[in-house]
Design a protein around this motif. Structure first.
Motif, PDB file in Angstrom:
ATOM      1  N   PRO A 192       0.825  -1.218   0.000  1.00 22.72           N
ATOM      2  CA  PRO A 192       0.000   0.000   0.000  1.00 22.72           C
ATOM      3  C   PRO A 192       0.861   1.271   0.000  1.00 22.72           C
ATOM      4  O   PRO A 192       1.912   1.303   0.654  1.00 22.72           O
ATOM      5  CB  PRO A 192      -0.786  -0.116   1.306  1.00 22.72           C
ATOM      6  N   ALA A 193       0.410   2.279  -0.726  1.00 26.13           N
ATOM      7  CA  ALA A 193       1.120   3.562  -0.703  1.00 26.13           C
ATOM      8  C   ALA A 193       1.163   4.062   0.735  1.00 26.13           C
ATOM      9  O   ALA A 193       0.208   3.893   1.492  1.00 26.13           O
ATOM     10  CB  ALA A 193       0.405   4.567  -1.598  1.00 26.13           C
ATOM     11  N   GLY A 194       2.280   4.634   1.130  1.00 25.26           N
ATOM     12  CA  GLY A 194       2.401   5.166   2.481  1.00 25.26           C
ATOM     13  C   GLY A 194       2.903   4.154   3.495  1.00 25.26           C
ATOM     14  O   GLY A 194       3.199   4.513   4.638  1.00 25.26           O
ATOM     15  N   ALA A 195       3.003   2.888   3.104  1.00 25.46           N
ATOM     16  CA  ALA A 195       3.363   1.837   4.073  1.00 25.46           C
ATOM     17  C   ALA A 195       4.717   2.098   4.737  1.00 25.46           C
ATOM     18  O   ALA A 195       4.936   1.678   5.871  1.00 25.46           O
ATOM     19  CB  ALA A 195       3.383   0.474   3.393  1.00 25.46           C
ATOM     20  N   ALA A 196       5.597   2.784   4.048  1.00 29.55           N
ATOM     21  CA  ALA A 196       6.943   2.986   4.592  1.00 29.55           C
ATOM     22  C   ALA A 196       7.029   4.182   5.543  1.00 29.55           C
ATOM     23  O   ALA A 196       8.131   4.622   5.900  1.00 29.55           O
ATOM     24  CB  ALA A 196       7.943   3.143   3.450  1.00 29.55           C
ATOM     25  N   PHE A 197       5.851   4.688   5.950  1.00 21.78           N
ATOM     26  CA  PHE A 197       5.806   5.837   6.860  1.00 21.78           C
ATOM     27  C   PHE A 197       4.977   5.488   8.102  1.00 21.78           C
ATOM     28  O   PHE A 197       4.075   4.654   8.024  1.00 21.78           O
ATOM     29  CB  PHE A 197       5.187   7.056   6.154  1.00 21.78           C
ATOM     30  N   PRO A 198       5.274   6.132   9.241  1.00 25.09           N
ATOM     31  CA  PRO A 198       4.473   5.890  10.443  1.00 25.09           C
ATOM     32  C   PRO A 198       2.984   6.069  10.155  1.00 25.09           C
ATOM     33  O   PRO A 198       2.584   6.992   9.440  1.00 25.09           O
ATOM     34  CB  PRO A 198       4.984   6.963  11.424  1.00 25.09           C
ATOM     35  N   HIS A 199       2.184   5.173  10.719  1.00 23.52           N
ATOM     36  CA  HIS A 199       0.732   5.166  10.561  1.00 23.52           C
ATOM     37  C   HIS A 199       0.310   5.039   9.098  1.00 23.52           C
ATOM     38  O   HIS A 199      -0.820   5.372   8.742  1.00 23.52           O
ATOM     39  CB  HIS A 199       0.104   6.415  11.195  1.00 23.52           C
ATOM     40  N   GLY A 200       1.227   4.578   8.246  1.00 25.84           N
ATOM     41  CA  GLY A 200       0.893   4.384   6.835  1.00 25.84           C
ATOM     42  C   GLY A 200       0.615   5.668   6.095  1.00 25.84           C
ATOM     43  O   GLY A 200      -0.005   5.655   5.031  1.00 25.84           O
ATOM     44  N   HIS A 201       1.129   6.785   6.642  1.00 21.10           N
ATOM     45  CA  HIS A 201       0.808   8.076   6.040  1.00 21.10           C
ATOM     46  C   HIS A 201       2.052   8.731   5.441  1.00 21.10           C
ATOM     47  O   HIS A 201       2.935   9.219   6.160  1.00 21.10           O
ATOM     48  CB  HIS A 201       0.173   9.007   7.071  1.00 21.10           C
TER      49      HIS A 201
ATOM     50  N   PRO B 298       3.327  11.851   3.831  1.00 18.34           N
ATOM     51  CA  PRO B 298       2.803  13.222   3.735  1.00 18.34           C
ATOM     52  C   PRO B 298       2.773  13.756   2.301  1.00 18.34           C
ATOM     53  O   PRO B 298       1.997  14.658   2.001  1.00 18.34           O
ATOM     54  CB  PRO B 298       3.767  14.037   4.607  1.00 18.34           C
ATOM     55  N   HIS B 299       3.604  13.184   1.419  1.00 11.73           N
ATOM     56  CA  HIS B 299       3.613  13.652   0.033  1.00 11.73           C
ATOM     57  C   HIS B 299       2.905  12.694  -0.923  1.00 11.73           C
ATOM     58  O   HIS B 299       2.829  12.961  -2.120  1.00 11.73           O
ATOM     59  CB  HIS B 299       5.052  13.869  -0.440  1.00 11.73           C
ATOM     60  N   ASP B 300       2.431  11.584  -0.415  1.00 10.68           N
ATOM     61  CA  ASP B 300       1.807  10.550  -1.258  1.00 10.68           C
ATOM     62  C   ASP B 300       2.632  10.306  -2.526  1.00 10.68           C
ATOM     63  O   ASP B 300       2.137  10.416  -3.646  1.00 10.68           O
ATOM     64  CB  ASP B 300       0.365  10.941  -1.626  1.00 10.68           C
ATOM     65  N   ARG B 301       3.920   9.973  -2.296  1.00 14.52           N
ATOM     66  CA  ARG B 301       4.766   9.776  -3.473  1.00 14.52           C
ATOM     67  C   ARG B 301       5.603   8.508  -3.436  1.00 14.52           C
ATOM     68  O   ARG B 301       6.200   8.120  -4.428  1.00 14.52           O
ATOM     69  CB  ARG B 301       5.691  10.978  -3.652  1.00 14.52           C
ATOM     70  N   ASN B 302       5.686   7.824  -2.281  1.00 14.31           N
ATOM     71  CA  ASN B 302       6.615   6.696  -2.175  1.00 14.31           C
ATOM     72  C   ASN B 302       5.911   5.354  -2.372  1.00 14.31           C
ATOM     73  O   ASN B 302       4.844   5.104  -1.816  1.00 14.31           O
ATOM     74  CB  ASN B 302       7.314   6.723  -0.808  1.00 14.31           C
ATOM     75  N   ILE B 303       6.551   4.496  -3.171  1.00 14.02           N
ATOM     76  CA  ILE B 303       6.035   3.141  -3.395  1.00 14.02           C
ATOM     77  C   ILE B 303       7.191   2.166  -3.209  1.00 14.02           C
ATOM     78  O   ILE B 303       8.284   2.373  -3.752  1.00 14.02           O
ATOM     79  CB  ILE B 303       5.455   2.983  -4.820  1.00 14.02           C
ATOM     80  N   ARG B 304       6.945   1.122  -2.432  1.00 12.90           N
ATOM     81  CA  ARG B 304       7.970   0.108  -2.211  1.00 12.90           C
ATOM     82  C   ARG B 304       7.724  -1.070  -3.141  1.00 12.90           C
ATOM     83  O   ARG B 304       6.657  -1.661  -3.133  1.00 12.90           O
ATOM     84  CB  ARG B 304       7.926  -0.375  -0.753  1.00 12.90           C
ATOM     85  N   LEU B 305       8.729  -1.412  -3.929  1.00 17.29           N
ATOM     86  CA  LEU B 305       8.618  -2.572  -4.814  1.00 17.29           C
ATOM     87  C   LEU B 305       9.421  -3.727  -4.237  1.00 17.29           C
ATOM     88  O   LEU B 305      10.571  -3.554  -3.823  1.00 17.29           O
ATOM     89  CB  LEU B 305       9.153  -2.232  -6.215  1.00 17.29           C
ATOM     90  N   ALA B 306       8.815  -4.894  -4.228  1.00 19.91           N
ATOM     91  CA  ALA B 306       9.459  -6.076  -3.653  1.00 19.91           C
ATOM     92  C   ALA B 306       9.517  -7.171  -4.719  1.00 19.91           C
ATOM     93  O   ALA B 306       8.578  -7.944  -4.873  1.00 19.91           O
ATOM     94  CB  ALA B 306       8.667  -6.550  -2.439  1.00 19.91           C
ATOM     95  N   PRO B 307      10.617  -7.238  -5.471  1.00 20.49           N
ATOM     96  CA  PRO B 307      10.652  -8.149  -6.621  1.00 20.49           C
ATOM     97  C   PRO B 307      11.161  -9.562  -6.316  1.00 20.49           C
ATOM     98  O   PRO B 307      11.325 -10.367  -7.241  1.00 20.49           O
ATOM     99  CB  PRO B 307      11.626  -7.444  -7.579  1.00 20.49           C
TER     100      PRO B 307
END
Ligand code: PMP
Length: 431
Positions: A376-385, A387-396
């Motif tokens: 989910p977008a935001g997963a790499a931030f506290p509370h899943g939020h 603030p810029h709604d820009r980060n996505i973690r890819l797990a290949p």
């Protein structure tokens, strides 16, 4: 490439681009994919590398003559502590070999600090008015979820290529005694792949802290997980902290979860002698001893620290092509458009993508609708939020190579489509 950044296109040109992306996305939908890139799990081929474990151990006694089938030995068997002590640059007496999960050991340390404090604590952390942790972001979602679950506040600091911004961390820790700890994944960080430099590690080890029982949760989950021949060496945080006069500051964690079996490996805590004694003094009420059979079969399987290093080469051979496929697909689809940047990790399990601000959730939703499930977008931030709604973690790591290629091309289509939609909406409000 000869591409023009999307932001520089005229409204008419953008409309043409958008139509093309919509068509590309429609054909993605038509393929009816079902691909999962949510978690950093080893693939079946990687798990197979450790299958000799299923024939081990060949003996029932450890090197000290102890029957591993029985109770006892809370700190774990010596053989496995020696192997991982060498790898983690610490004496075996300062290593505890536990169960299958280092996350559990982190949680045990945290709950012991909350309920009892540690030597040097003015009081148990739960009796503090507030407890805060420094959290480098983007970071590992389970670290943040653990803190949130226990009501611990999170203060974010930016993650950089050489680790967390040490100046910002030092300023937070210096004057505020409610800042009790920090997370760090020092080697090939989840998700940005950064490696904490010797300088940053030394700064964290030596910075003055207002809390006398300040702890660095040094989660070295990817210490040996190199993707290239240029192998990062983790800073020796325990020695750095001891030399700086803060021997009890770091709690070092590692495991074989991404070395042998993710669900049936061995986890490790390495720390000062006092911290090890503290940990075991509480752990004795929770366990009569760890799974020593599993520890012995791991010790036999590896044979030595060198055996671990050699085993990791097998993982690299499987993982490196998948990470190369991620780079190739993102570059092929997105280079020059100015709508995304992404990390090029030399180890670990993740690629971290920053898309246009405000579009990460849209990208993840588009991908999901096309059968490509991302974290989910935001997963790499506290509370899943985020603030810029820009980060996505890819797990290949988990899908086979073909599926990684397919999925990444699809994700790139979603990134370009979401960016074009976003820019068009902006054109329209500006009109
Ligand atoms: N720490 C980090 C940074 C991780 O990425 C992971 C696995 N995703 C873990 C810890 C979990 O480790 P373990 O399996 O030893 O509990």
């Amino acid at each position: 490439t000869t591409r023009v950044p999307l932001a520089d296109l005229s409204p008419a040109e953008l409309e043409v681009f958008l139509d093309r992306q919509r068509a590309a996305y429609q054909s993605l939908l038509d393929r009816g994919l079902r691909l999962d890139l949510t978690r950093g799990k080893p693939s079946e081929a990687q798990l197979d590398l450790a299958d000799r474990l299923l024939t081990l151990p060949t003996t029932r006694t450890d090197a000290d003559g102890v029957d591993v089938r029985n109770y006892g030995g809370l700190a774990g068997i010596r053989q496995i502590r020696e192997i991982f002590g060498e790898l983690l640059q610490v004496a075996p007496e300062q290593v505890v070999a536990g169960g299958n999960s280092s996350l559990t050991m982190m949680h045990d340390c945290l709950t012991q600090l909350l309920l009892h404090g540690a030597p040097g604590s003015p009081r148990p952390w739960v009796r503090e008015e507030r407890v805060r942790f420094v959290c480098p972001v983007p970071g590992y979602d389970r670290h943040f979820a653990m803190l949130a679950h226990h009501g611990i506040e999170m203060v974010t600091v930016p993650m950089r290529e050489d680790g967390p911004d040490a100046g910002v961390v030092a300023a937070l820790v210096r004057d505020d005694p409610s800042v009790k700890g920090m997370w760090i994944v020092p080697t090939y960080a989840n998700p940005v792949g950064a490696v904490c430099s010797q300088e940053v590690a030394a700064a964290l080890a030596s910075m003055p802290a207002a809390a006398p029982d300040f702890r660095i949760f040094w989660d070295n989950a990817y210490a040996f997980h190199h993707l290239t021949e240029q192998e990062a060496k983790s800073a020796d945080i325990l020695t750095l902290a001891a030399v700086a006069g803060h021997p009890d500051r770091p709690l070092v964690f590692a495991s074989t979860s991404k070395i042998t079996y993710a669900g049936a490996g061995v986890a490790f805590l390495a720390a000062s002698a006092d911290n090890v004694a503290w940990y075991l003094s509480h752990q004795q009420f929770a366990s009569i001893g760890p799974d020593k059979v599993n520890q012995l079969r791991h010790a036999e399987f590896f044979g030595s620290a060198q055996g671990v290093r050699e085993h990791m080469a097998g993982h690299r051979a499987i993982l490196a092509p998948k990470f190369a496929a991620v780079q190739a697909a993102l570059s092929a689809e997105l280079d020059g458009l100015g709508v995304a940047t992404w990390t090029k990790p030399t180890g670990g399990y993740f690629v971290s993508v920053d898309v246009l601000d405000g579009t990460a959730s849209r990208v993840v939703a588009l991908a999901k609708a096309a059968g490509i499930v991302l974290t989910p977008a935001g997963a790499a931030f506290p509370h899943g939020h985020d603030p810029h709604d820009r980060n996505i973690r890819l797990a290949p790591s988990f899908p086979v190579l073909d599926d990684v290629q397919t999925a990444m091309t699809g994700v790139a289509t979603c990134i370009a489509l979401a960016a074009a939609e976003h820019l068009q909406a902006r054109h329209q409000t500006e009109r």
